[in-house]
Design a protein around this motif. Structure first.
Motif, PDB file in Angstrom:
ATOM      1  N   GLY A  60       0.790  -1.190  -0.055  1.00 54.66           N
ATOM      2  CA  GLY A  60      -0.010   0.112   0.110  1.00 54.66           C
ATOM      3  C   GLY A  60       0.899   1.384   0.122  1.00 54.66           C
ATOM      4  N   PHE A  61       2.068   1.133  -0.169  1.00 60.64           N
ATOM      5  CA  PHE A  61       3.121   2.390  -0.079  1.00 60.64           C
ATOM      6  C   PHE A  61       3.280   2.682  -1.739  1.00 60.64           C
ATOM      7  CE2 PHE A  61       3.962   0.515   3.769  1.00 60.64           C
ATOM      8  CZ  PHE A  61       3.788   1.461   4.681  1.00 60.64           C
ATOM      9  N   ASP A  62       3.388   4.100  -1.945  1.00 58.69           N
ATOM     10  CA  ASP A  62       3.990   4.636  -3.261  1.00 58.69           C
ATOM     11  C   ASP A  62       4.835   5.662  -2.890  1.00 58.69           C
ATOM     12  OD1 ASP A  62       4.202   5.202  -5.925  1.00 58.69           O
ATOM     13  OD2 ASP A  62       2.414   6.430  -5.942  1.00 58.69           O
ATOM     14  N   LEU A  63       6.110   5.152  -2.302  1.00 61.00           N
ATOM     15  CA  LEU A  63       7.110   5.888  -1.848  1.00 61.00           C
ATOM     16  C   LEU A  63       7.822   6.827  -2.946  1.00 61.00           C
ATOM     17  CD1 LEU A  63       8.054   3.985   1.222  1.00 61.00           C
ATOM     18  CD2 LEU A  63       6.895   5.982   1.163  1.00 61.00           C
ATOM     19  N   PRO A  64       8.168   7.939  -2.627  1.00 61.07           N
ATOM     20  CA  PRO A  64       9.055   8.425  -3.772  1.00 61.07           C
ATOM     21  C   PRO A  64      10.366   8.136  -3.811  1.00 61.07           C
ATOM     22  CG  PRO A  64       8.635  10.111  -1.990  1.00 61.07           C
ATOM     23  CD  PRO A  64       7.875   8.568  -1.531  1.00 61.07           C
ATOM     24  N   LEU A  65      10.802   7.020  -4.184  1.00 59.07           N
ATOM     25  CA  LEU A  65      12.170   6.535  -4.279  1.00 59.07           C
ATOM     26  C   LEU A  65      12.652   6.430  -5.737  1.00 59.07           C
ATOM     27  CD1 LEU A  65      11.774   4.234  -1.393  1.00 59.07           C
ATOM     28  CD2 LEU A  65      13.477   6.270  -1.193  1.00 59.07           C
ATOM     29  N   ILE A  66      13.137   7.208  -6.326  1.00 60.53           N
ATOM     30  CA  ILE A  66      13.123   7.266  -7.800  1.00 60.53           C
ATOM     31  C   ILE A  66      14.453   7.237  -8.409  1.00 60.53           C
ATOM     32  CG2 ILE A  66      12.151   8.730  -9.781  1.00 60.53           C
ATOM     33  CD1 ILE A  66       9.954   7.987  -8.141  1.00 60.53           C
TER      34      ILE A  66
ATOM     35  N   CYS B 251      19.333   6.731  -6.718  1.00 56.87           N
ATOM     36  CA  CYS B 251      18.245   6.992  -5.939  1.00 56.87           C
ATOM     37  C   CYS B 251      18.083   8.510  -5.438  1.00 56.87           C
ATOM     38  CB  CYS B 251      18.184   6.078  -5.060  1.00 56.87           C
ATOM     39  SG  CYS B 251      16.250   6.055  -4.312  1.00 56.87           S
ATOM     40  N   PHE B 252      16.907   9.167  -5.732  1.00 55.00           N
ATOM     41  CA  PHE B 252      16.744  10.403  -5.278  1.00 55.00           C
ATOM     42  C   PHE B 252      15.248  10.482  -4.552  1.00 55.00           C
ATOM     43  CE2 PHE B 252      18.821  14.526  -5.239  1.00 55.00           C
ATOM     44  CZ  PHE B 252      19.941  14.297  -5.581  1.00 55.00           C
TER      45      PHE B 252
ATOM     46  N   GLY C 213      15.643  15.062  -1.382  1.00 53.68           N
ATOM     47  CA  GLY C 213      17.295  14.808  -1.239  1.00 53.68           C
ATOM     48  C   GLY C 213      17.834  13.992  -0.134  1.00 53.68           C
ATOM     49  N   LEU C 214      16.707  13.720   0.657  1.00 60.44           N
ATOM     50  CA  LEU C 214      17.522  13.128   2.117  1.00 60.44           C
ATOM     51  C   LEU C 214      16.794  11.610   2.040  1.00 60.44           C
ATOM     52  CD1 LEU C 214      16.635  15.894   4.626  1.00 60.44           C
ATOM     53  CD2 LEU C 214      18.700  15.420   3.445  1.00 60.44           C
ATOM     54  N   PRO C 215      17.543  10.685   2.653  1.00 57.53           N
ATOM     55  CA  PRO C 215      17.177   9.328   2.797  1.00 57.53           C
ATOM     56  C   PRO C 215      16.023   9.243   3.612  1.00 57.53           C
ATOM     57  CG  PRO C 215      19.175   9.695   4.076  1.00 57.53           C
ATOM     58  CD  PRO C 215      18.938  10.670   3.390  1.00 57.53           C
ATOM     59  N   LEU C 216      15.435   7.821   3.495  1.00 61.34           N
ATOM     60  CA  LEU C 216      14.093   7.465   4.356  1.00 61.34           C
ATOM     61  C   LEU C 216      14.811   6.330   5.221  1.00 61.34           C
ATOM     62  CD1 LEU C 216      12.834   8.743   1.932  1.00 61.34           C
ATOM     63  CD2 LEU C 216      10.844   7.397   2.488  1.00 61.34           C
TER      64      LEU C 216
ATOM     65  N   GLY D 220       2.496   2.031  10.489  1.00 64.81           N
ATOM     66  CA  GLY D 220       1.596   0.754  10.527  1.00 64.81           C
ATOM     67  C   GLY D 220       1.959  -0.398  10.200  1.00 64.81           C
ATOM     68  N   GLN D 221       3.501  -0.642  10.174  1.00 66.12           N
ATOM     69  CA  GLN D 221       4.101  -2.119   9.699  1.00 66.12           C
ATOM     70  C   GLN D 221       4.865  -2.441  10.738  1.00 66.12           C
ATOM     71  OE1 GLN D 221       2.705  -3.458   6.805  1.00 66.12           O
ATOM     72  NE2 GLN D 221       1.498  -1.582   6.033  1.00 66.12           N
ATOM     73  N   ASP D 222       4.544  -2.975  11.855  1.00 67.56           N
ATOM     74  CA  ASP D 222       5.550  -2.993  12.957  1.00 67.56           C
ATOM     75  C   ASP D 222       6.361  -4.215  12.583  1.00 67.56           C
ATOM     76  OD1 ASP D 222       4.276  -1.813  15.043  1.00 67.56           O
ATOM     77  OD2 ASP D 222       3.593  -3.595  16.162  1.00 67.56           O
ATOM     78  N   GLY D 223       7.779  -3.457  12.764  1.00 64.04           N
ATOM     79  CA  GLY D 223       8.811  -4.515  12.475  1.00 64.04           C
ATOM     80  C   GLY D 223       9.467  -4.590  10.949  1.00 64.04           C
ATOM     81  N   LEU D 224       8.776  -3.646  10.299  1.00 63.55           N
ATOM     82  CA  LEU D 224       9.462  -3.175   9.168  1.00 63.55           C
ATOM     83  C   LEU D 224       9.885  -1.886   8.782  1.00 63.55           C
ATOM     84  CD1 LEU D 224       9.500  -4.247   6.069  1.00 63.55           C
ATOM     85  CD2 LEU D 224       7.444  -3.216   5.482  1.00 63.55           C
ATOM     86  N   TRP D 225      11.231  -1.968   8.441  1.00 61.52           N
ATOM     87  CA  TRP D 225      11.856  -0.572   8.411  1.00 61.52           C
ATOM     88  C   TRP D 225      12.625  -0.394   7.134  1.00 61.52           C
ATOM     89  CZ3 TRP D 225      12.922   1.348  13.589  1.00 61.52           C
ATOM     90  CH2 TRP D 225      12.503   0.297  14.623  1.00 61.52           C
ATOM     91  N   LEU D 226      12.918   0.831   7.009  1.00 64.47           N
ATOM     92  CA  LEU D 226      13.148   1.490   5.672  1.00 64.47           C
ATOM     93  C   LEU D 226      14.817   2.181   5.795  1.00 64.47           C
ATOM     94  CD1 LEU D 226      12.527   1.470   2.577  1.00 64.47           C
ATOM     95  CD2 LEU D 226      11.430   3.510   3.190  1.00 64.47           C
ATOM     96  N   ALA D 227      15.443   1.747   5.162  1.00 70.06           N
ATOM     97  CA  ALA D 227      16.852   2.470   4.802  1.00 70.06           C
ATOM     98  C   ALA D 227      17.318   2.575   3.252  1.00 70.06           C
ATOM     99  CB  ALA D 227      18.031   1.606   5.459  1.00 70.06           C
ATOM    100  N   SER D 228      16.357   3.488   2.739  1.00 69.11           N
ATOM    101  CA  SER D 228      16.710   3.709   1.290  1.00 69.11           C
ATOM    102  C   SER D 228      16.581   5.079   0.828  1.00 69.11           C
ATOM    103  CB  SER D 228      15.481   2.805   0.524  1.00 69.11           C
ATOM    104  OG  SER D 228      15.561   1.461   0.652  1.00 69.11           O
ATOM    105  N   GLY D 229      16.921   5.374  -0.485  1.00 70.54           N
ATOM    106  CA  GLY D 229      16.804   6.619  -0.996  1.00 70.54           C
ATOM    107  C   GLY D 229      17.939   7.600  -0.567  1.00 70.54           C
ATOM    108  N   PHE D 230      19.208   6.814  -0.407  1.00 72.34           N
ATOM    109  CA  PHE D 230      20.559   7.406  -0.478  1.00 72.34           C
ATOM    110  C   PHE D 230      21.088   8.038  -1.665  1.00 72.34           C
ATOM    111  CE2 PHE D 230      19.921   4.865   3.568  1.00 72.34           C
ATOM    112  CZ  PHE D 230      20.708   5.827   4.298  1.00 72.34           C
ATOM    113  N   ASN D 231      21.207   9.388  -1.676  1.00 69.78           N
ATOM    114  CA  ASN D 231      21.954   9.785  -3.040  1.00 69.78           C
ATOM    115  C   ASN D 231      23.245   9.997  -2.677  1.00 69.78           C
ATOM    116  OD1 ASN D 231      22.489  12.629  -2.301  1.00 69.78           O
ATOM    117  ND2 ASN D 231      20.166  12.806  -2.608  1.00 69.78           N
ATOM    118  N   VAL D 232      23.627   9.960  -1.525  1.00 68.61           N
ATOM    119  CA  VAL D 232      25.193  10.101  -1.184  1.00 68.61           C
ATOM    120  C   VAL D 232      25.447   8.683   0.088  1.00 68.61           C
ATOM    121  CG1 VAL D 232      25.958  12.331  -1.815  1.00 68.61           C
ATOM    122  CG2 VAL D 232      24.850  11.977   0.270  1.00 68.61           C
ATOM    123  N   GLY D 233      25.216   7.657  -0.703  1.00 70.00           N
ATOM    124  CA  GLY D 233      24.968   6.507   0.264  1.00 70.00           C
ATOM    125  C   GLY D 233      26.524   6.317   0.790  1.00 70.00           C
TER     126      GLY D 233
END
Ligand SMILES: Cc1cc2nc3c(=O)[nH]c(=O)nc-3n(C[C@H](O)[C@H](O)[C@H](O)COP(=O)(O)OP(=O)(O)OC[C@H]3O[C@@H](n4cnc5c(N)ncnc54)[C@H](O)[C@@H]3O)c2cc1C
Length: 408
Positions: A214-220, A322-323, A327-330, A336-349
């Motif tokens: 159900g997500f449409d996250l802006p990770l482009i 990825c942007f 311009g900042l990572p997520l 609403g998603q217990d135990g689900l974590w995000l570490a994406s969206g890094f443009n200077v990873g």
């Protein structure tokens, strides 16, 4: 057969490997990293490896500072070289406001115990004889940073995590993600994996991976160019490696690569890639370069650094990067998603991945969000953002390149 672990990290780029490493350091050793192809297969393998301590938001400087520290600690633990070159970096002030802000940033570096100087144009020219000091107002100088080898660094993180008990599964794409028994279930062609916690560190692949939830996250994915020149005799004649340069007017970074220059460019009108989803057969390919689009920047670079006019272009790389709309990572838990974590969206990873992973692992293992880092929280776009709006904002934030933000 089902594999059951406390935590599974999806994605074996520098960010996933850093998260795995920090989780094991913080005691979560029943951990597994699962990668579609090989470690570094995404954007990490073609990154220039620049890891500056200069962060444009003082409250986030610790992500930059923590990254290089993380990589050096993983190198010491694993014995795998990270290829660190301590060149230092000069963030040029193209405007008086930039130089003023560079002075204002100084206390943050003192607090973090990092050497930091604000240099005059003449001091910049002494540190980097190929920069024309006319037209700059000075620079922020961080003398103890530089660049690493992103592949060696990712492998050092992975090896150190493995030595603490983590498993790494390669050539194993995750094809589905769903809730199961109070945790999460990952589908793979070699059987399911269940985990109490899952970290999605799949960069621009995360958008399609999380859509079924159900997500449409802006990770482009944007197209990002870097150029490597032929050798230059004046560079070859130097006894020490040049400091890295970042310049808001040219909108590029420049560092020495062997006896030539490596230039990363933030274009005025960036192009996107794979807006309908990453092709399933995409491996590690680069995209077709387009030097014409870079010309306005390269012409400005010839003024800023006249030696560049003498250099032939040896390699032009265009890689997916990825942007996000700001311009900042997520980073952090998904709402609403217990135990689900995000570490994406890094443009200077490479520059921020290690430090961000430390923060995330601390959050996951203690339950306490890091203070003052709301700007990178994974829930800040809610469940998503319409694609058109996301692209408009990414176009403008990408084109700003090294311009400092309006509010710091
Ligand atoms: C030309 C260029 C130069 C750059 N230079 C620099 C630089 O000097 N400094 C800097 O800081 N940054 C630089 N970057 C940016 C840097 O490359 C990225 O920020 C960084 O690599 C992002 O790391 P990541 O781990 O988030 O993503 P990635 O490295 O893309 O890793 C994501 C991983 O997820 C895996 N994956 C995807 N889907 C699945 C699935 N279903 N199952 C399992 N695994 C999956 C992928 O295979 C991939 O390995 C540059 C980028 C480009 C394009």
């Amino acid at each position: 057969m089902t594999t059951d672990v406390q935590v599974a990290v999806i994605g074996g780029g520098i960010v996933g490997a850093s998260v795995l490493y920090w989780l094991t350091r913080m005691g979560w050793t029943d951990a597994l990293l699962i990668e579609r192809r090989e470690l570094t297969s995404g954007s990490t393998w073609h990154a220039a490896g620049n890891t500056t301590y200069f962060g444009p938001y003082p409250r986030m400087t610790r992500l930059f500072a923590g990254s290089l520290r993380t990589y050096r600690e993983a190198e010491a633990e694993s014995g795998q070289a990270i290829g660190f070159h301590q060149t230092g970096s000069l963030r040029l002030a193209a405007t008086p406001r930039e130089q003023e802000l560079f002075h204002a940033f100084a206390p943050r570096y003192a607090e973090l115990g990092l050497p930091y100087h604000v240099r005059t144009p003449d001091e910049v020219a002494a540190l980097h004889p190929f920069v024309d000091p006319a037209g700059i107002h000075g620079a922020a100088h961080t003398p103890t940073d530089g660049h690493v080898d992103p592949t060696g660094t990712t492998h050092a993180l992975a090896a150190a995590a493995r030595a603490r008990g983590a498993q790494i599964l390669r050539q194993r794409p995750v094809t589905g993600l769903s809730r199961a028994n109070g945790g999460w279930r990952l589908e793979t062609d070699q059987g399911p994996i269940t985990a109490q916690h899952v970290v999605v560190a799949t960069s621009f692949w995360a958008r399609q991976m999380l859509a079924p939830l159900g997500f449409d996250l802006p990770l482009i994915a944007t197209q990002h160019h870097e150029i490597i020149t032929e050798d230059l005799p004046a560079v070859a004649a130097r006894a020490t490696e040049l400091p890295a340069i970042r310049d808001s007017w040219v909108s590029c970074n420049v560092r020495q690569e062997r006896n030539g220059l490596l230039i990363g460019i933030y274009e005025d009108a960036p192009e996107f890639w794979a807006l309908d989803g990453v092709p399933p057969d995409f491996g590690e390919e680069l995209l077709a370069p387009n030097i014409d689009r870079l010309m306005p920047h390269l012409e400005r670079l010839m003024q800023r650094m006249p030696i560049f006019a003498e250099a032939g272009i040896r390699i032009a790389n265009n890689g997916p990067l990825c942007f996000t709309p700001d311009g900042l990572p997520l980073i952090g838990p998904l709402p609403g998603q217990d135990g689900l974590w995000l570490a994406s969206g890094f443009n200077v990873g490479i520059g921020t991945g290690g430090g961000a992973a430390e923060v995330l692992a601390h959050w996951m293992t203690t339950g306490a969000p890091p203070p003052g880092l709301e700007a990178v929280h994974a829930d800040r776009f809610g469940p998503g953002m319409p694609l058109g709006a996301a692209l408009d904002r990414i176009r403008s934030v990408y084109a700003r390149g090294y311009q400092l933000p309006d509010s710091i």
